[in-house]
Design a protein around this motif. Structure first.
Motif, PDB file in Angstrom:
ATOM      1  N   ASP A 151      -8.611  -9.823  -4.765  1.00  0.00           N
ATOM      2  CA  ASP A 151      -8.698 -10.277  -6.150  1.00  0.00           C
ATOM      3  C   ASP A 151      -9.164  -9.166  -7.081  1.00  0.00           C
ATOM      4  N   ARG A 152     -10.060  -8.314  -6.585  1.00  0.00           N
ATOM      5  CA  ARG A 152     -10.598  -7.242  -7.429  1.00  0.00           C
ATOM      6  C   ARG A 152     -10.606  -5.952  -6.634  1.00  0.00           C
ATOM      7  N   LEU A 153     -10.684  -4.835  -7.340  1.00  0.00           N
ATOM      8  CA  LEU A 153     -10.658  -3.523  -6.706  1.00  0.00           C
ATOM      9  C   LEU A 153     -12.024  -2.876  -6.814  1.00  0.00           C
ATOM     10  N   LEU A 154     -12.263  -1.912  -5.918  1.00  0.00           N
ATOM     11  CA  LEU A 154     -13.433  -1.049  -6.068  1.00  0.00           C
ATOM     12  C   LEU A 154     -13.171  -0.090  -7.217  1.00  0.00           C
ATOM     13  N   THR A 163      -9.529   8.384  -8.111  1.00  0.00           N
ATOM     14  CA  THR A 163      -9.182   8.859  -6.772  1.00  0.00           C
ATOM     15  C   THR A 163     -10.007   8.109  -5.744  1.00  0.00           C
ATOM     16  N   VAL A 164      -9.343   7.520  -4.776  1.00  0.00           N
ATOM     17  CA  VAL A 164      -9.990   6.769  -3.710  1.00  0.00           C
ATOM     18  C   VAL A 164      -9.518   7.327  -2.377  1.00  0.00           C
ATOM     19  N   VAL A 165     -10.443   7.637  -1.491  1.00  0.00           N
ATOM     20  CA  VAL A 165     -10.121   8.074  -0.131  1.00  0.00           C
ATOM     21  C   VAL A 165     -10.622   7.004   0.830  1.00  0.00           C
ATOM     22  N   TRP A 194      -5.392  -0.932   4.712  1.00  0.00           N
ATOM     23  CA  TRP A 194      -4.102  -1.050   4.034  1.00  0.00           C
ATOM     24  C   TRP A 194      -4.215  -1.927   2.802  1.00  0.00           C
ATOM     25  N   ALA A 195      -5.025  -2.976   2.875  1.00  0.00           N
ATOM     26  CA  ALA A 195      -5.212  -3.831   1.708  1.00  0.00           C
ATOM     27  C   ALA A 195      -5.845  -3.050   0.563  1.00  0.00           C
ATOM     28  N   HIS A 255      -5.069  -0.404  -4.693  1.00  0.00           N
ATOM     29  CA  HIS A 255      -5.378   0.688  -5.615  1.00  0.00           C
ATOM     30  C   HIS A 255      -4.123   1.434  -6.034  1.00  0.00           C
ATOM     31  N   LEU A 256      -3.143   1.560  -5.134  1.00  0.00           N
ATOM     32  CA  LEU A 256      -1.891   2.189  -5.530  1.00  0.00           C
ATOM     33  C   LEU A 256      -1.171   1.361  -6.588  1.00  0.00           C
ATOM     34  N   SER A 257      -1.258   0.046  -6.474  1.00  0.00           N
ATOM     35  CA  SER A 257      -0.659  -0.818  -7.492  1.00  0.00           C
ATOM     36  C   SER A 257      -1.346  -0.656  -8.834  1.00  0.00           C
ATOM     37  N   ALA A 258      -2.621  -0.266  -8.826  1.00  0.00           N
ATOM     38  CA  ALA A 258      -3.364  -0.034 -10.066  1.00  0.00           C
ATOM     39  C   ALA A 258      -3.230   1.396 -10.560  1.00  0.00           C
ATOM     40  N   GLN A 259      -2.277   2.164  -9.984  1.00  0.00           N
ATOM     41  CA  GLN A 259      -1.993   3.546 -10.393  1.00  0.00           C
ATOM     42  C   GLN A 259      -3.119   4.509 -10.048  1.00  0.00           C
TER      43      GLN A 259
END
Length: 440
Positions: A180-183, A244-246, A271-272, A277-281
């Motif tokens: 539902d939400r991203l870091l 940037t997320v690793v 993967w989730a 995060h890729l969907s959020a650019q």
């Protein structure tokens, strides 16, 4: 156009072995003849003669020609739990009794035939088409096995076995988990695009080289250029356009089913996070540490999505095959990256890796995958004590991370990722806020 059937490679040796009836015929025939001579009873010799004739007839029967086969599956890329359908086509020369079996399959479970994918067609002349149904059990790159064929001539007593064909490789993707939400990355940007910004500032995309000025960071010094020109020069970068997320994946696993399942849960969570995060650019990278290693530098777009899932599938294949090892190399994580570890905390080495990134100045967090449900049930007092010790050890590692500045959240066995990520998002955001306040 129909694909031709494959013949066994020339170097593939045909294994020949006697039919189980041959020793019985020889023992009955010659044993009866010896006994008839010993006691002088000709009628007993007539009783054993048919067994000798049957054994001789079975040995002189001409062997059928080498078989040919083709294995076809309808889809080479599926998701965990999906059904894989296909067909095995067999052909051979002459008349023969044929048995076929698919061996050495990994990552799938036979549905039809069950429990072993094997066939004994009634037809004595080819070709024959045999249906195949499998269920994708675990994620990764999996070879669906080798097709072995056993043949003998009718009434023959010599069997020949040969490996005819190799089944295709299938990619089993991890089952998706929705968030539902991203870091929140350390420095998120609202604007993203394909082109570099004309402005210059902190970032990772190279822009230019210039002489050193007071206030420049030591990490930006270009040592090769400085040595060549005899004075300090620094590298100038284009500013980042996105966060940037690793994702740091724990692959310290063993060879048993429980540890492989623990890795599978961690990979689904990784993967989730990456896909969301890729969907959020955002720019997302993957760093796997453990018995198998992988490194995908942070980048965005569709290509990054496929590169990450390919590396996850390679890690999953290594989990299924204990003989596969992949060596990793030393990598440099971008300075502004948010490092998110996904782990079951079964190894002190992975906790040390997280603390290493935290000491290097990265905002670091950890999703701890709860795998307590994979432990064997308590059968006696000793098992109960072992379970408590296992929980205590995991708690010690978690406290160690917390004291080192790594925020942790436990993901329950049910895989409720959304709540865990939301809780971790708050903790990481609060930590970054405190750090920025201290710098000001």
């Amino acid at each position: 156009m129909t694909e031709p059937l494959l013949e066994p490679p020339a170097e593939e040796r045909v294994r020949r072995r006697p039919d189980p009836r041959l020793p019985a015929y020889l023992l009955a025939g010659f044993g009866t003849l010896v006994l008839a001579v010993a006691i002088g009873n000709s009628g007993l010799a007539a009783l054993g003669a048919p067994f000798v004739v049957l054994a001789t007839w079975g040995l002189v029967r001409r062997e059928p020609g080498r078989p040919r086969a083709r294995i076809r599956i309808d889809a080479t890329q599926v998701v965990e739990g999906d059904e894989i359908t296909g067909e095995v086509t067999l052909d051979w020369d002459g008349v023969a009794e044929v048995d076929a079996v698919l061996t050495a399959w990994r990552g799938v479970v036979p549905i039809d035939p069950h429990p072993v994918p094997g066939w004994s067609p009634a037809a004595r002349r080819g070709p024959v088409r045999l249906p195949l149904r499998l269920s994708a059990e675990s994620w990764g790159h999996h070879e669906l096995g080798h097709l072995w064929v056993r043949m003998r001539a009718p009434s023959g007593l010599i069997e020949q076995e040969v490996k005819v064909a190799v089944a295709p490789t299938v990619k089993v993707l991890p089952s998706p988990l929705k968030l539902d939400r991203l870091l929140t990355p350390r420095e998120p940007r609202a604007v993203a695009g394909r082109h570099l910004s004309r402005s210059r500032g902190p970032g990772t995309d190279f822009a230019d080289l210039r002489p050193y000025q007071p206030g420049d960071r030591l990490r930006d010094i270009s040592w090769a250029t400085s040595a060549r020109l005899g004075e300090p020069w620094v590298t100038v970068h284009h500013p980042e356009r996105t966060g940037t997320v690793v994702v740091l994946l724990d692959t310290f696993f063993g060879d048993d089913h429980e540890t492989a399942e623990a890795l599978a849960r961690a990979a689904r969570a990784a993967w989730a996070l990456a896909s969301a995060h890729l969907s959020a650019q955002d720019r997302v990278g993957l760093l796997a540490r453990g018995r198998t290693a992988a490194w995908v530098p942070p980048r965005g777009g569709r290509r990054a999505r496929w590169m990450i899932v390919e590396q996850l599938l390679a890690v999953g294949g290594a989990a299924e095959d204990p003989w596969r090892r992949r060596r990793g190399r030393r990598v440099v994580v971008p300075a502004d990256a948010l490092v998110v570890g996904v782990t079951a905390l079964r190894s002190r080495a992975f906790a040390h890796e997280l603390l290493h990134h935290r000491r290097n100045g990265h905002a670091t967090a950890a999703l701890v995958i709860d795998t307590s449900d994979l432990l064997p049930p308590d059968e006696d007092a000793t098992s109960a004590v072992a379970r408590r010790l296992w929980h205590a050890r995991r708690e010690v590692e978690r406290v160690r991370l917390e004291k080192g500045g790594v925020a942790t959240v436990l993901v329950p066995p049910g895989g409720a990722m959304a709540g865990a990520v939301t809780a971790l998002r708050r903790r990481v955001g609060a930590g970054i806020g405190r750090a920025v306040g201290a710098m000001r």
